[in-house]
Design an enzyme around this catalytic site. Structure first.
Site, PDB file in Angstrom:
ATOM      1  N   SER A 207       0.796  -1.223   0.000  1.00 40.78           N
ATOM      2  CA  SER A 207       0.000   0.000   0.000  1.00 40.78           C
ATOM      3  C   SER A 207       0.828   1.274   0.000  1.00 40.78           C
ATOM      4  CB  SER A 207      -0.942   0.010   1.201  1.00 40.78           C
ATOM      5  OG  SER A 207      -0.210  -0.105   2.405  1.00 40.78           O
TER       6      SER A 207
ATOM      7  N   HIS B  85      -5.172  -4.105  -2.422  1.00 45.74           N
ATOM      8  CA  HIS B  85      -4.883  -3.091  -3.444  1.00 45.74           C
ATOM      9  C   HIS B  85      -4.769  -3.685  -4.848  1.00 45.74           C
ATOM     10  CE1 HIS B  85      -4.227   0.312  -0.737  1.00 45.74           C
ATOM     11  NE2 HIS B  85      -3.823  -0.612   0.116  1.00 45.74           N
TER      12      HIS B  85
ATOM     13  N   LYS C 197     -11.706  -0.276  -1.679  1.00 45.20           N
ATOM     14  CA  LYS C 197     -10.814   0.295  -2.690  1.00 45.20           C
ATOM     15  C   LYS C 197     -11.470   0.142  -4.070  1.00 45.20           C
ATOM     16  CE  LYS C 197      -7.257  -0.730   0.660  1.00 45.20           C
ATOM     17  NZ  LYS C 197      -7.516   0.448   1.487  1.00 45.20           N
TER      18      LYS C 197
HETATM   19  N1  PMP Z   1      -4.999  -4.657   3.947  1.00 43.53           N
HETATM   20  C1  PMP Z   1      -4.242  -3.767   3.301  1.00 43.53           C
HETATM   21  C2  PMP Z   1      -3.033  -4.251   2.561  1.00 43.53           C
HETATM   22  C3  PMP Z   1      -4.571  -2.408   3.301  1.00 43.53           C
HETATM   23  O1  PMP Z   1      -3.797  -1.522   2.652  1.00 43.53           O
HETATM   24  C4  PMP Z   1      -5.734  -1.994   3.989  1.00 43.53           C
HETATM   25  C5  PMP Z   1      -6.193  -0.541   4.030  1.00 43.53           C
HETATM   26  N2  PMP Z   1      -5.412   0.397   3.486  1.00 43.53           N
HETATM   27  C6  PMP Z   1      -6.481  -2.946   4.666  1.00 43.53           C
HETATM   28  C7  PMP Z   1      -6.097  -4.260   4.616  1.00 43.53           C
HETATM   29  C8  PMP Z   1      -7.688  -2.546   5.464  1.00 43.53           C
HETATM   30  O2  PMP Z   1      -8.762  -2.307   4.645  1.00 43.53           O
HETATM   31  P1  PMP Z   1      -9.958  -1.356   5.052  1.00 43.53           P
HETATM   32  O3  PMP Z   1      -9.475   0.052   4.960  1.00 43.53           O
HETATM   33  O4  PMP Z   1     -10.978  -1.665   4.035  1.00 43.53           O
HETATM   34  O5  PMP Z   1     -10.372  -1.702   6.426  1.00 43.53           O
END
Ligand code: PMP
Length: 405
Positions: A185, A213, A244
């Site tokens: 991310s 992602h 996302k």
């Molecule tokens: N896993 C990864 C790799 C993420 O980057 C994120 C959020 N940026 C999440 C899980 C968590 O997802 P959410 O924001 O939908 O709770």
């Protein structure tokens, strides 16, 4: 002495950040105008940090499905599925995800964060071994804490280091679960999944891929990195999020593992929180359909990612290694990062400021994420602002040239 004095170092650091201008962690939009534009303090800004990869947040079918669901089923479920029951939408979403990924089982969570918490803490526990990429998302680290397995970190995207660490466990009792992300991310780099699968095979470990992602982004049908690399059969668990590419909120896990449904009564982040509201499930279901069916979205997203990546590199900015919908611009130090972020916002570009310790190698980043909904003109406008701001602040070498096209 106050209760929060323990956070004094952070209070001082945060105050220093706010002294530079706008508060990067508390941006307040007056209005969101489209997947790629918002109004901020009366001015239009291009949204370049929203993870809205397919641009579906204002998709008419998704919005309509959501409105219909809220009228029919109400605004919320007001409780957990194990106490208050499931609505049709929850089951339809789980079936749709299982079918999309070609898996036997699917389970939805209220957020992606909770999906990692719920799955990791239930799959491995005391006496087991959780092997994490060092740059794993906070939800993976927090899931590890909740489950009490031994946590072993391997060097980011380094299958040899992974192998070495698993070899050291030879003869040690307990299950091993490797966790990697499809696209990371912060820097937007992908895991070397084929090599990781080789290690998994040699060491009899299980493999979980967080495609948060990469879902909707990679693979011909948008299933993520495992699809793109042709190794789906070697992935035991896929975790992902609806926040996302699918433009809403929620998380999921799919798998072929036997007795999968036991997770519903042993996974605390599933059991002890309210389930997804019907409106969210309805829009997500439609978004999944679009993500799979509209084959024009991924090429558009990729073209936008390349346009931004190539443009920034041609200007002389330091980015991640390859074009990806996440393009991170590495800043030399904190004051420059803060000044650049504020100047870009003033210039009409909203993106994410990512600061150490949440960033790889403790480097401050200007993290961008592009969307299939961006127009080439918007990307070019962003590059113009980057160029102007970069030169104004002395971040760019004077002689750097902008790529044409
Ligand atoms: N896993 C990864 C790799 C993420 O980057 C994120 C959020 N940026 C999440 C899980 C968590 O997802 P959410 O924001 O939908 O709770």
């Amino acid at each position: 002495m106050g209760l929060l004095d323990k956070h004094l170092p952070q209070i001082r650091a945060y105050s220093g950040i706010r002294d530079h201008g706008a508060d990067p962690f508390n941006v307040r939009f007056d209005a969101v105008l489209s997947p790629t534009e918002a109004q901020l303090n009366g001015r239009r800004v291009v949204l370049l940090g929203t993870n809205n990869y397919l641009g579906l947040t204002f998709d008419e079918d998704c919005v309509e499905a959501s409105v219909e669901a809220v009228r029919r089923w109400g605004t919320g479920t007001t409780g957990s599925r194990i106490a208050n029951g499931s609505f049709n939408g929850h089951l339809a979403m789980e079936q749709a995800l299982a079918r999309f990924y070609g898996r036997k089982n699917g389970m939805v969570f209220t957020t992606g964060y909770q999906a990692n918490l719920g799955v990791l803490s239930a799959l491995v526990g005391r006496g087991d071994h959780l092997i994490l990429d060092a740059d794993s998302h906070a939800s993976i680290y927090d899931g590890a804490r909740l489950g009490h397995a031994e946590v072993i970190r391997f060097r980011h995207n380094d299958p040899e280091d992974l192998y070495k660490r698993l070899r050291r466990l030879e003869g040690v009792p307990g299950d091993r679960l490797i966790v990697v992300e499809g696209i990371y991310s912060m820097m937007g780099d992908a895991a070397p999944l084929k090599e990781i699968v080789d290690v998994k095979r040699q060491t009899s470990a299980y493999l979980l891929v967080d495609e948060a992602h990469s879902m909707g982004v990679l693979g011909e049908r948008g299933r993520g990195l495992a699809e793109a690399e042709g190794v789906e059969d070697d992935v035991d668990f896929v975790v992902g999020t609806f926040s996302k590419s699918l433009g809403a909120i929620g998380g999921f896990c799919v798998s072929d593992v036997d007795d999968f449904d036991i997770l519903r009564v042993v996974s605390r982040p599933y059991m002890f929180t309210a389930s997804l509201p019907p409106a969210v499930v309805a829009s997500t279901l439609k978004a999944l359909e679009q993500a799979e069916a509209d084959r024009s979205l991924r090429p558009r997203l990729q073209a936008n990612a390349e346009r931004l990546f190539d443009g920034l590199n041609a200007l002389g900015f330091t980015t991640g290694p390859k074009p990806s919908p996440i393009v991170a611009v590495v800043m030399p130090d904190m004051p420059t990062a803060l000044t650049m972020w504020n100047a870009l916002l003033q210039g009409g570009v909203y993106l994410n400021l990512a600061l150490p310790p949440a960033t790889p190698n403790n480097r401050p980043l200007l993290r961008t994420s592009v969307s299939a909904a961006h127009t080439p003109q918007q990307i070019d406008l962003v590059l113009d602002v980057f160029e102007w701001v970069g030169r104004e602040l002395g971040v760019l070498p004077v002689e750097s040239q902008r790529a044409s096209g």
